[in-house]
Design an enzyme around this catalytic site. Structure first.
Site, mmCIF file in Angstrom:
data_model
loop_
_atom_site.group_PDB
_atom_site.id
_atom_site.type_symbol
_atom_site.label_atom_id
_atom_site.label_comp_id
_atom_site.label_asym_id
_atom_site.label_seq_id
_atom_site.Cartn_x
_atom_site.Cartn_y
_atom_site.Cartn_z
ATOM 1 N N ASP A 8 0.870 -1.171 0.000
ATOM 2 C CA ASP A 8 0.000 0.000 0.000
ATOM 3 C C ASP A 8 0.913 1.229 0.000
ATOM 4 O OD1 ASP A 8 -2.231 1.757 0.560
ATOM 5 O OD2 ASP A 8 -1.525 1.782 2.648
ATOM 6 N N ASP B 61 -0.312 5.113 0.923
ATOM 7 C CA ASP B 61 -0.608 6.098 1.970
ATOM 8 C C ASP B 61 -0.636 5.431 3.338
ATOM 9 O OD1 ASP B 61 -0.972 8.493 0.403
ATOM 10 O OD2 ASP B 61 -2.713 7.475 -0.443
#
Ligand code: XBP
Ligand code: MG
Length: 244
Positions: A9, A11
């Site tokens: 991922d 953020d």
């Protein structure tokens, strides 16, 4: 099955980016006169940290703006999607400009894990809600390298119809890697990201980010306080084997 790829991922996982996103949203709201267009009694188009913590339950910047106007402020009809899209283009440009100018640090352990995975022949991918251009800005600022040089597959933003917690972005990353889910490990920071990975059948290691400290991450294969605990492939495999 043996480990073939790590899917990151962005953020909250590669870096603590949400304060930069929040700042970019707030600057654009002021500059575009959004508070006059969609007024609310408490003038909360300046998103505080506390409010933003709640708004993060809605993934995706466009979706977050739309949800805030309709669900939080009760605007009916909801703002037009073209209007939201235009705001979001400006916000995306602002986010990249802030990161270019001020730089941003990777979370501890991330640079080491990425380096070690590359050295060990483990393939690297991204599965993120944010846009490709934000991934590029972040990688250039934080790793000092183009995103495409670091990550073989970048599944991002609107490339899929449904954002996390839906599995779509992980399924897209798996499809582009050409790998079955069982051969990959996801690295995430949030309950929404974890749900997306699990729904796609990918084992997930979670290290909660600042905004996600209280998220329920019970479904994680492994929860670590800091990615330093799994900062190389050997340690990552060992830690997962210990909880299997
Ligand atoms: C992060 C997000 C993103 C950012 C803003 O989710 O929800 O929406 O807050 O990004 P995740 P954009 O880390 O689970 O992918 O404004 O570019 O959509
Ligand atoms: Mg995240």
């Amino acid at each position: 099955m043996s480990l073939q790829a790590l899917i990151f991922d962005v953020d909250g996982t590669l870096a603590e980016t949400e304060e930069v996103h929040r700042r970019a949203f707030n600057e654009i709201f002021v500059e575009h006169g959004i508070a006059e267009l969609f007024p609310d009694p408490e003038n909360q188009w300046r998103w505080s940290q506390a409010l933003y913590g709640e708004l993060l339950r809605v993934t995706g910047g466009k979706e977050r703006i739309a949800a805030y106007a309709s669900r939080w402020l009760g605007h009916d009809p909801a703002p037009r999607s073209e209007r939201i899209a235009a705001l979001h283009v400006a916000k995306t440009e602002r986010y990249a400009a802030i990161i270019d100018r001020e730089g941003i640090a990777l979370r501890p352990g991330i640079a080491e894990l990425v380096d070690d995975a590359r050295a060990s022949g483990i393939r690297l991918a991204i599965a993120t809600t944010t846009s490709l251009s934000n991934v590029q800005a972040l990688c250039q600022a934080a790793f000092g390298q183009p995103a495409e040089q670091l990550f073989e597959v970048i599944a991002a933003g609107d490339q899929v119809p449904a954002k996390k917690p839906a599995p779509d972005i992980y399924l897209a990353a798996l499809q582009r890697l050409g790998l079955p889910a069982e051969t990959c490990i996801a690295l995430e920071d949030s309950a929404n990201g974890l749900s997306a990975a699990v729904a796609a059948g990918v084992r997930c290691v979670v290290s909660p980010s600042l905004y996600c400290a209280d998220d329920d991450v019970e479904a994680a294969a492994l929860r670590v306080e800091c990615f330093r605990e799994v900062a190389n492939v050997g340690r990552l495999k060992q830690a997962l084997a210990a909880v299997d």
